[in-house]
Design an enzyme around this catalytic site. Structure first.
Site, PDB file in Angstrom:
ATOM      1  N   GLU A  16       9.663  -4.643  10.058  1.00  0.00           N
ATOM      2  CA  GLU A  16      10.008  -3.308   9.551  1.00  0.00           C
ATOM      3  C   GLU A  16      10.587  -2.417  10.644  1.00  0.00           C
ATOM      4  OE1 GLU A  16       7.196  -1.361   6.953  1.00  0.00           O
ATOM      5  OE2 GLU A  16       8.331   0.511   7.007  1.00  0.00           O
TER       6      GLU A  16
ATOM      7  N   LYS B  85      -1.113  -9.478   2.410  1.00  0.00           N
ATOM      8  CA  LYS B  85      -0.319  -9.121   3.593  1.00  0.00           C
ATOM      9  C   LYS B  85      -1.200  -8.271   4.503  1.00  0.00           C
ATOM     10  CE  LYS B  85       3.351  -6.166   3.451  1.00  0.00           C
ATOM     11  NZ  LYS B  85       2.861  -5.024   4.271  1.00  0.00           N
TER      12      LYS B  85
ATOM     13  N   ASP C 258       0.839  -1.215   0.000  1.00  0.00           N
ATOM     14  CA  ASP C 258       0.000   0.000   0.000  1.00  0.00           C
ATOM     15  C   ASP C 258       0.870   1.259   0.000  1.00  0.00           C
ATOM     16  OD1 ASP C 258       0.821  -0.228   2.623  1.00  0.00           O
ATOM     17  OD2 ASP C 258      -1.197  -0.266   3.491  1.00  0.00           O
ATOM     18  N   SER C 259       2.217   1.090   0.058  1.00  0.00           N
ATOM     19  CA  SER C 259       3.129   2.229  -0.146  1.00  0.00           C
ATOM     20  C   SER C 259       2.911   2.836  -1.526  1.00  0.00           C
ATOM     21  CB  SER C 259       4.592   1.786  -0.008  1.00  0.00           C
ATOM     22  OG  SER C 259       4.889   0.758  -0.932  1.00  0.00           O
TER      23      SER C 259
END
Ligand code: KIV
Length: 275
Positions: A199, A130, A61-62
């Site tokens: 992350e 994800k 979704d970046s």
């Protein structure tokens, strides 16, 4: 006698390569073969990644930020993720294609999560989804999705959908926060994820989680000890204007593209194009 012209299969455009599966990723971890994951948002980037042999292509979704110009990942809709993932999938023959479940497409209820993940698989051909976080509702969602045959990748540490709570700071710096992230990763494995993104967490924490899990860990800003590494492709290529501290550009495409556009403009203005 029948003469058979044995043209190489690739010249006929036929590939015998089977798409990668989540099960193969487990085998790669056991063989200590590092996993390569990169993000894609369209057909052109996806086919380049696939032809280069990238293992996992994430429609993250970046893309809300790098391809659509939003400030955060929050505004992107499920429809937009489906639209981009279908384009990516059309460019991929070999890699595993995973699509992010966007903000508020899975948090309302289990049935909302099943509906969203199901639409992604049915309408795009993606191989899995994800999901961010490791709190109890996410664990329940993971176990239900995997039960009905939808492969799920987890994501803990810095989870950009929680930017209003966490910012973009490194997570898991104090012992309690580190322990919470470790427990979340373990619980996600137990719930059924086939891999987990770590992350922006400290390297020793990522190393410890990687050692404890049977499934592969894929790090971004989590040090070299993870089973694989992921970057946002726009950061890798030097296309983004803001690059996170842990991303390492391998090219400066903003400069290359800017120069090509200027050269073309000058040629048109001076009647040098077409030659
Ligand atoms: O959205 C994304 O690109 C991601 C990666 C940073 C892992 O989730």
């Amino acid at each position: 006698m029948l003469a058979i012209n044995l043209l190489p299969l690739y010249e006929l455009g036929i590939s015998l390569a089977m798409p990668l599966t989540p099960q193969q990723l487990l085998a790669y971890k056991q063989q200590q073969r590092p996993l390569v994951m990169l993000t894609a948002w369209d057909f052109a980037i996806a086919s380049l990644l696939d032809q280069a042999g990238v293992d996992i292509i994430l429609v993250g979704d970046s893309l809300a930020m790098v391809a659509l110009g939003y400030e955060t990942t929050l505004p992107i809709s499920l429809e937009a993720m489906i639209h981009h993932t279908a384009a990516v999938k059309r460019g991929v023959k070999q890699a595993l294609v995973i699509c992010d479940l966007p903000f508020l497409s899975y948090q309302e209820s289990l049935s909302q999560a099943i509906h969203s993940a199901g639409r992604i698989l049915k309408e795009t051909g993606a191989n899995g989804v994800k999901i961010e976080g490791g709190y109890p509702q996410v664990l329940e969602t993971v176990s239900r999705l995997t039960e009905i045959g939808i492969p799920v990748m987890g994501h803990v540490g810095l989870t950009p959908q929680s930017v209003h709570q966490l910012g973009y700071r490194q997570q898991g710096k104090d012992p309690q926060a580190a322990e919470r992230i470790r427990q979340e990763a373990i619980a996600l494995e137990q719930a059924g994820v086939f891999a987990v993104v770590l992350e922006h967490i400290p390297q020793p924490l990522a190393a410890q989680i990687t050692q404890q899990l049977t499934i592969p860990t894929i790090g971004i800003g989590a040090g070299p000890d993870c089973d694989g590494q992921v970057l946002v492709t726009a950061d890798l290529l030097g296309l983004s204007d803001k690059i996170p501290p842990f991303a390492q550009p391998y090219a400066q495409l903003r400069e290359v593209i800017g120069q090509a556009i200027q050269d073309f403009s000058e040629d048109v203005k001076h009647r040098r194009f077409p030659r």
